[in-house]
Scaffold this motif. Structure first.
Motif, PDB file in Angstrom:
ATOM      1  N   PHE A 268      80.205  75.618-156.401  1.00  0.00           N
ATOM      2  CA  PHE A 268      79.213  76.699-156.442  1.00  0.00           C
ATOM      3  C   PHE A 268      77.771  76.186-156.538  1.00  0.00           C
ATOM      4  O   PHE A 268      76.830  76.959-156.459  1.00  0.00           O
ATOM      5  N   VAL A 297      77.195  83.065-160.339  1.00  0.00           N
ATOM      6  CA  VAL A 297      78.129  83.113-159.200  1.00  0.00           C
ATOM      7  C   VAL A 297      79.424  82.375-159.567  1.00  0.00           C
ATOM      8  O   VAL A 297      80.534  82.869-159.305  1.00  0.00           O
ATOM      9  N   ALA A 298      79.282  81.224-160.204  1.00  0.00           N
ATOM     10  CA  ALA A 298      80.465  80.444-160.591  1.00  0.00           C
ATOM     11  C   ALA A 298      81.321  81.221-161.589  1.00  0.00           C
ATOM     12  O   ALA A 298      82.549  81.257-161.493  1.00  0.00           O
ATOM     13  N   LYS A 299      80.651  81.863-162.554  1.00  0.00           N
ATOM     14  CA  LYS A 299      81.376  82.625-163.581  1.00  0.00           C
ATOM     15  C   LYS A 299      82.172  83.765-162.940  1.00  0.00           C
ATOM     16  O   LYS A 299      83.364  83.941-163.203  1.00  0.00           O
ATOM     17  N   ASP A 300      81.511  84.515-162.070  1.00  0.00           N
ATOM     18  CA  ASP A 300      82.184  85.656-161.434  1.00  0.00           C
ATOM     19  C   ASP A 300      83.356  85.196-160.565  1.00  0.00           C
ATOM     20  O   ASP A 300      84.392  85.850-160.492  1.00  0.00           O
ATOM     21  N   SER A 301      83.179  84.059-159.911  1.00  0.00           N
ATOM     22  CA  SER A 301      84.215  83.576-158.985  1.00  0.00           C
ATOM     23  C   SER A 301      85.417  82.989-159.719  1.00  0.00           C
ATOM     24  O   SER A 301      86.555  83.117-159.265  1.00  0.00           O
ATOM     25  N   LEU A 302      85.169  82.309-160.842  1.00  0.00           N
ATOM     26  CA  LEU A 302      86.244  81.544-161.485  1.00  0.00           C
ATOM     27  C   LEU A 302      86.906  82.255-162.653  1.00  0.00           C
ATOM     28  O   LEU A 302      88.005  81.881-163.057  1.00  0.00           O
ATOM     29  N   GLU A 303      86.245  83.249-163.195  1.00  0.00           N
ATOM     30  CA  GLU A 303      86.771  83.956-164.371  1.00  0.00           C
ATOM     31  C   GLU A 303      88.211  84.409-164.113  1.00  0.00           C
ATOM     32  O   GLU A 303      88.489  85.117-163.143  1.00  0.00           O
ATOM     33  N   HIS A 305      90.724  82.794-163.009  1.00  0.00           N
ATOM     34  CA  HIS A 305      91.472  82.045-161.988  1.00  0.00           C
ATOM     35  C   HIS A 305      92.093  80.788-162.585  1.00  0.00           C
ATOM     36  O   HIS A 305      91.730  80.366-163.671  1.00  0.00           O
TER      37      HIS A 305
END
Length: 314
Positions: A268, A297-303, A305
């Motif tokens: 990210f 962006v990283a938080k939203d994408s990885l939360e 997962h």
């Protein structure tokens, strides 16, 4: 002549008042060396911890006959020369004096002293230093500090050969422009050898790293923008946006290392810092990005997962 003596010498060599000693104990001290050699005459210079394994040395006598007497003695002695119980091999050196230049910076070692010219402390991050020097081999430790000479770093490699390769390639060169912050126009490297052999790093921080010890405690100052919870008007805690993410890893079926997290979070944007620690029996990590938007962006994408298939390390 004893069998031990036959292995200790090469008679093809021209006698020299400088003797070359091999197979010494690792990091043999000058005192130990002098103790072995002083019965044969006056020692005017020594050079210890030479060679990739730091187990060779040079000893210079005041007079050629003194060196010859030591070689002759151990050539015919029933017991070989020994230091700390190790058989030491002695031969004439092909040099006729030890030139130390009295400057430790000229004596090859596994730790480099790097002066970064044209920058202020903080202009070059420890991650950039690590990236530049890792091109030559595994970097064990880095410590940065400010001295009258400017912003400096000590960089420890596993051995002298790796450090020498890095020094030869980078001394007098500049850190690539794309790795520097926007306001920094250039950063020239001046590199010499340090007299240190093993840096004592007490904790991971923005000034020091030990890449050999993942369990070293993290100094919180290593992270500039630690997230502080904000309490809203309704009394409910809200996450204040920050460029540092706190990741709690659940269902740890596999080991999660700094490298693993770096790979995951680098997708990210540039990851500046990572620290892994245990809290309340759970593995957690702090991951720092250059700005809030990348972290967001990283938080939203990885939360929620998982790093590995099958629901592992979520």
């Amino acid at each position: 002549m004893s069998s031990s003596g036959q292995h200790q010498f090469r008679y093809t060599q021209t006698p020299s008042k400088v003797l070359h000693l091999r197979n010494l104990p690792w990091e043999c001290s000058e005192e130990e060396l002098v103790e072995l050699c002083k019965p044969f005459g006056k020692i005017v210079n020594t050079k210890c911890n030479v060679g990739a394994n730091r187990n060779q040395a040079f000893v210079e006598y005041a007079d050629l006959n003194q060196a010859i007497s030591m070689v002759s003695y151990f050539a015919s002695a029933s017991e070989p020369a020994q230091v700390r119980g190790k058989t030491v091999y002695i031969q004439y050196s092909n040099r006729h004096e030890i030139v130390n230049n009295k400057s430790p910076g000229d004596i090859p070692g596994n730790v480099l002293l790097v002066t970064m010219e044209g920058v202020q402390p903080g202009d070059v991050t420890i991650e950039v230093i690590h990236l530049v020097f890792s091109a030559f081999g595994f970097v064990h430790k880095i410590a940065t500090f400010e001295k009258a000479a400017g912003f400096q770093a000590l960089i420890q490699f596993s051995d002298v050969d790796t450090a020498s390769a890095a020094k030869d390639a980078l001394d007098g060169r500049s850190i690539p422009r794309y790795l520097l912050l926007e306001h920094v126009s250039s950063c020239n490297l001046r590199i010499s050898y340090s007299a240190h052999t093993d840096l004592n790093i007490k904790f991971q921080s923005h000034r020091s790293r030990d890449y050999t010890n993942p369990y070293l405690p993290v100094n919180p100052t290593a992270f500039e923008g630690l997230a502080q919870p904000v309490v809203g008007a309704d009394g409910i805690k809200k996450d204040q946006e920050s460029n540092v993410l706190l990741a709690a890893i659940e269902n740890m079926q596999y080991a999660v290392t700094v490298d693993v997290l770096h790979t995951v979070f680098s997708a990210f944007g540039t990851v500046q810092k990572i620290a892994i620690f245990e809290k309340n029996g759970q593995t957690q990590a702090l991951v720092q990005y250059p700005d809030v938007s990348t972290a967001s962006v990283a938080k939203d994408s990885l939360e929620g997962h998982c790093i590995y298939d099958g629901g592992y390390c979520s």
